[in-house]
Scaffold this active site. Structure first.
Site, PDB file in Angstrom:
ATOM      1  N   ARG A 165      -0.155  -2.503  -6.813  1.00  8.24           N
ATOM      2  CA  ARG A 165      -0.522  -3.552  -5.850  1.00  8.24           C
ATOM      3  C   ARG A 165      -1.476  -4.557  -6.498  1.00  8.24           C
ATOM      4  NH1 ARG A 165      -1.017  -4.657  -0.189  1.00  8.24           N
ATOM      5  NH2 ARG A 165      -3.162  -4.934   0.562  1.00  8.24           N
ATOM      6  N   ARG A 209       0.868  -1.176   0.000  1.00  4.54           N
ATOM      7  CA  ARG A 209       0.000   0.000   0.000  1.00  4.54           C
ATOM      8  C   ARG A 209       0.903   1.223   0.000  1.00  4.54           C
ATOM      9  NH1 ARG A 209      -2.174  -3.387   4.210  1.00  4.54           N
ATOM     10  NH2 ARG A 209      -4.252  -4.200   3.678  1.00  4.54           N
ATOM     11  N   LYS A 234      -2.279  -1.878   8.022  1.00  9.80           N
ATOM     12  CA  LYS A 234      -3.446  -1.304   8.676  1.00  9.80           C
ATOM     13  C   LYS A 234      -3.547  -1.779  10.113  1.00  9.80           C
ATOM     14  CE  LYS A 234      -6.375  -0.557   4.611  1.00  9.80           C
ATOM     15  NZ  LYS A 234      -7.672  -0.864   3.998  1.00  9.80           N
TER      16      LYS A 234
END
Length: 298
Positions: A247, A148, A172
């Site tokens: 990605r 990311r 995350k």
């Protein structure tokens, strides 16, 4: 307590209890602030404790005139999360969004780049500039590791374990994972790190940050978007692409070359295999090849 006080308390909950990143918390907060702006604009005096479904529905109707179904769904989801928190903390006895329906949105397969397009983008980088080697290392890392953009800009030198063939990624919710990195990508990172980065005057607090801007600070996410957008224009690529496109391409090319979904899931850092299935773009040709190669009655 007013709206600001409850929002601040909610932010603390998201950060401490759920371990969400600053970007995610900011997005949740924007949804609530948008509701507050609507209330002020329409002179509706109501607190988070007694706002009802009808008032929320009026807000949703106003939002529907301004944004698409996908954005509506995200805003409703963000508000539902806030009022679920209010319910959880016994501030309320109900969630006013419980019966509000989320707009139906179709699953959009992500855009991907061909290997040829990726090679063209990287070949278009001006290696005569000070930032050229850095930008090549950035694109090779995005594509080579499927990161990311937030993971890329926060990558540390101390996260590089090249001898073992891995890099440590903080994703995350501050969840960490180890992602394999090939010698090809390692090579371009080493060239940047040893030939370019050493000549940058590094600002305090950024000594361990891998990719730096010309002022010796961590790159912003927006800067990565700009680098990629400019390269796409340079090669006349008729696609709107972003760091996330690399990605998507990473996952797609792995799958098309025989990697299993579970392995891709671990590398991408998805909690659910369902997310990986949605993430990966499969064309009919690839599906036919899988059938013809592996089904006993092919």
């Amino acid at each position: 307590m007013n709206w600001k006080s409850y929002i601040k308390s909610y932010q603390s909950y998201l950060r401490i209890e759920r371990g969400l990143s600053k970007n995610t918390i900011d997005n949740y907060t924007l949804d609530i602030e948008r509701l507050c702006l609507f209330l002020d604009k329409n002179s509706i005096i109501v607190s988070p404790l007694n706002i009802n479904e009808e008032t929320i529905q009026l807000f949703i109707y106003s939002v529907a005139k301004e944004v698409n179904a996908s954005s509506q769904a995200r805003i409703i989801s963000g508000l539902r999360s806030f009022f679920t928190y209010m319910l959880f903390e016994d501030y309320r006895t109900d969630n006013p969004l419980e019966l509000i329906e989320t707009p139906r949105i179709g699953r959009k397969l992500p855009d991907t780049l061909s290997i040829i397009d990726i090679d063209r983008l990287i070949a278009a980088i001006d290696l005569s500039s000070n930032e050229g080697e850095r930008n090549r290392a950035i694109l090779e890392t995005l594509y080579g590791c499927g990161l990311r953009v937030s993971e890329l800009v926060s990558l540390k030198i101390s996260d590089l374990f090249f001898d073992e063939g891995f890099i440590k990624i903080t994703g995350k919710g501050n969840k960490q994972r180890f992602v394999p990195i090939g010698s090809f990508t390692q090579n371009y990172i080493e060239i940047y790190k040893n030939s370019i980065r050493t000549h940058v005057t590094i600002q305090k607090g950024h000594e361990d940050t891998l990719f730096l801007n010309r002022r010796g600070r961590q790159l912003t996410r927006a800067m990565i978007f700009t680098i990629i957008k400019d390269l796409a224009v340079k090669i006349d690529l008729n696609k709107v692409i972003s760091p996330h496109t690399f990605r998507h391409s990473f996952a797609t090319h792995l799958l098309e070359n025989g990697a299993d979904l579970r392995s891709i899931q671990l590398m991408l850092g998805h909690e659910s295999i369902t997310t990986t299935e949605i993430y990966v773009h499969l064309d009919r040709k690839h599906l036919s090849e899988i059938m013809n190669s592996f089904h006993p009655r092919k």
